[in-house]
Design a protein around this motif. Sequence first.
Motif, PDB file in Angstrom:
ATOM      1  N   GLY A  42     -11.970   5.701  -5.617  1.00  0.00           N
ATOM      2  CA  GLY A  42     -11.099   5.472  -6.761  1.00  0.00           C
ATOM      3  C   GLY A  42     -10.630   6.737  -7.448  1.00  0.00           C
ATOM      4  N   THR A  43     -10.742   7.878  -6.771  1.00  0.00           N
ATOM      5  CA  THR A  43     -10.354   9.135  -7.397  1.00  0.00           C
ATOM      6  C   THR A  43      -9.034   9.699  -6.877  1.00  0.00           C
ATOM      7  OG1 THR A  43     -11.732  10.375  -5.851  1.00  0.00           O
ATOM      8  CG2 THR A  43     -12.729   9.776  -7.958  1.00  0.00           C
ATOM      9  N   CYS A  44      -8.418   9.025  -5.922  1.00  0.00           N
ATOM     10  CA  CYS A  44      -7.071   9.398  -5.477  1.00  0.00           C
ATOM     11  C   CYS A  44      -6.248   8.104  -5.497  1.00  0.00           C
ATOM     12  CB  CYS A  44      -7.102  10.041  -4.086  1.00  0.00           C
ATOM     13  SG  CYS A  44      -7.308   8.884  -2.712  1.00  0.00           S
ATOM     14  N   VAL A  45      -5.026   8.160  -5.067  1.00  0.00           N
ATOM     15  CA  VAL A  45      -4.205   6.939  -5.069  1.00  0.00           C
ATOM     16  C   VAL A  45      -3.671   6.602  -3.679  1.00  0.00           C
ATOM     17  CG1 VAL A  45      -3.549   7.084  -7.496  1.00  0.00           C
ATOM     18  CG2 VAL A  45      -2.160   8.247  -5.784  1.00  0.00           C
ATOM     19  N   THR A  46      -4.268   7.148  -2.650  1.00  0.00           N
ATOM     20  CA  THR A  46      -3.796   6.919  -1.288  1.00  0.00           C
ATOM     21  C   THR A  46      -3.808   5.442  -0.916  1.00  0.00           C
ATOM     22  OG1 THR A  46      -4.608   9.099  -0.671  1.00  0.00           O
ATOM     23  CG2 THR A  46      -4.112   7.588   1.127  1.00  0.00           C
ATOM     24  N   CYS A  47      -4.797   4.691  -1.382  1.00  0.00           N
ATOM     25  CA  CYS A  47      -4.927   3.273  -1.025  1.00  0.00           C
ATOM     26  C   CYS A  47      -4.206   2.348  -1.997  1.00  0.00           C
ATOM     27  CB  CYS A  47      -6.400   2.883  -0.961  1.00  0.00           C
ATOM     28  SG  CYS A  47      -7.175   2.812  -2.591  1.00  0.00           S
ATOM     29  N   SER A  48      -3.474   2.898  -2.942  1.00  0.00           N
ATOM     30  CA  SER A  48      -2.815   2.104  -3.973  1.00  0.00           C
ATOM     31  C   SER A  48      -1.854   1.083  -3.357  1.00  0.00           C
ATOM     32  CB  SER A  48      -2.059   3.043  -4.911  1.00  0.00           C
ATOM     33  OG  SER A  48      -1.464   2.330  -5.958  1.00  0.00           O
ATOM     34  N   GLN A  49      -1.990  -0.157  -3.777  1.00  0.00           N
ATOM     35  CA  GLN A  49      -1.134  -1.240  -3.304  1.00  0.00           C
ATOM     36  C   GLN A  49      -0.641  -2.059  -4.486  1.00  0.00           C
ATOM     37  OE1 GLN A  49      -0.193  -1.543  -0.143  1.00  0.00           O
ATOM     38  NE2 GLN A  49      -1.501   0.187   0.400  1.00  0.00           N
ATOM     39  N   MET A  50       0.558  -2.617  -4.354  1.00  0.00           N
ATOM     40  CA  MET A  50       1.113  -3.466  -5.399  1.00  0.00           C
ATOM     41  C   MET A  50       0.503  -4.864  -5.287  1.00  0.00           C
ATOM     42  SD  MET A  50       3.049  -4.006  -8.012  1.00  0.00           S
ATOM     43  CE  MET A  50       4.085  -2.565  -8.129  1.00  0.00           C
ATOM     44  N   CYS A  51      -0.117  -5.295  -6.370  1.00  0.00           N
ATOM     45  CA  CYS A  51      -0.695  -6.639  -6.435  1.00  0.00           C
ATOM     46  C   CYS A  51       0.370  -7.575  -6.989  1.00  0.00           C
ATOM     47  CB  CYS A  51      -1.936  -6.619  -7.329  1.00  0.00           C
ATOM     48  SG  CYS A  51      -2.771  -8.210  -7.424  1.00  0.00           S
ATOM     49  N   LEU A  52       0.836  -8.503  -6.157  1.00  0.00           N
ATOM     50  CA  LEU A  52       1.897  -9.428  -6.550  1.00  0.00           C
ATOM     51  C   LEU A  52       1.365 -10.604  -7.351  1.00  0.00           C
ATOM     52  CD1 LEU A  52       3.848  -9.426  -3.177  1.00  0.00           C
ATOM     53  CD2 LEU A  52       4.331  -8.070  -5.241  1.00  0.00           C
ATOM     54  N   SER A  53       0.126 -11.000  -7.063  1.00  0.00           N
ATOM     55  CA  SER A  53      -0.486 -12.089  -7.816  1.00  0.00           C
ATOM     56  C   SER A  53      -2.000 -12.001  -7.686  1.00  0.00           C
ATOM     57  CB  SER A  53       0.008 -13.453  -7.321  1.00  0.00           C
ATOM     58  OG  SER A  53      -0.413 -13.692  -5.991  1.00  0.00           O
ATOM     59  N   GLY A  54      -2.681 -12.560  -8.670  1.00  0.00           N
ATOM     60  CA  GLY A  54      -4.130 -12.573  -8.660  1.00  0.00           C
ATOM     61  C   GLY A  54      -4.729 -11.421  -9.450  1.00  0.00           C
ATOM     62  N   GLU A  55      -6.053 -11.424  -9.511  1.00  0.00           N
ATOM     63  CA  GLU A  55      -6.785 -10.403 -10.263  1.00  0.00           C
ATOM     64  C   GLU A  55      -7.714  -9.626  -9.351  1.00  0.00           C
ATOM     65  OE1 GLU A  55      -8.537 -11.039 -14.220  1.00  0.00           O
ATOM     66  OE2 GLU A  55      -7.863 -13.105 -13.954  1.00  0.00           O
TER      67      GLU A  55
END
Length: 89
Positions: A42-55
């Motif tokens: 959780g210290t970089c943003v390489t895996c960042s994905q847009m969450c379209l729905s849900g938590e």
Amino acid sequence: MAQTHKVTFKQSGITIDVAEDEYILEKAEEAGLTLPYDCRSGTCVTCSQMCLSGEIDQDMAFAIDDDDAEQGWRLICIGSPLSDVELDI
């Protein structure tokens, strides 16, 4: 036992089961998906994905700022589903 939720990867059309105490990235890799990542902490943003729905619980997401989180970006390396989730990947 932790509750399990469906995580759908919209563009690939794949849905996997992920428990609330598991990380989405790890379960996606077990299912044969190849997704971007680097730190797994959780210290970089390489895996960042847009969450379209849900938590998604991502309490340890140090690299994502409040503005990005409000727009729906989530770090799936340390993200666990709290409901059924759809990701735009």
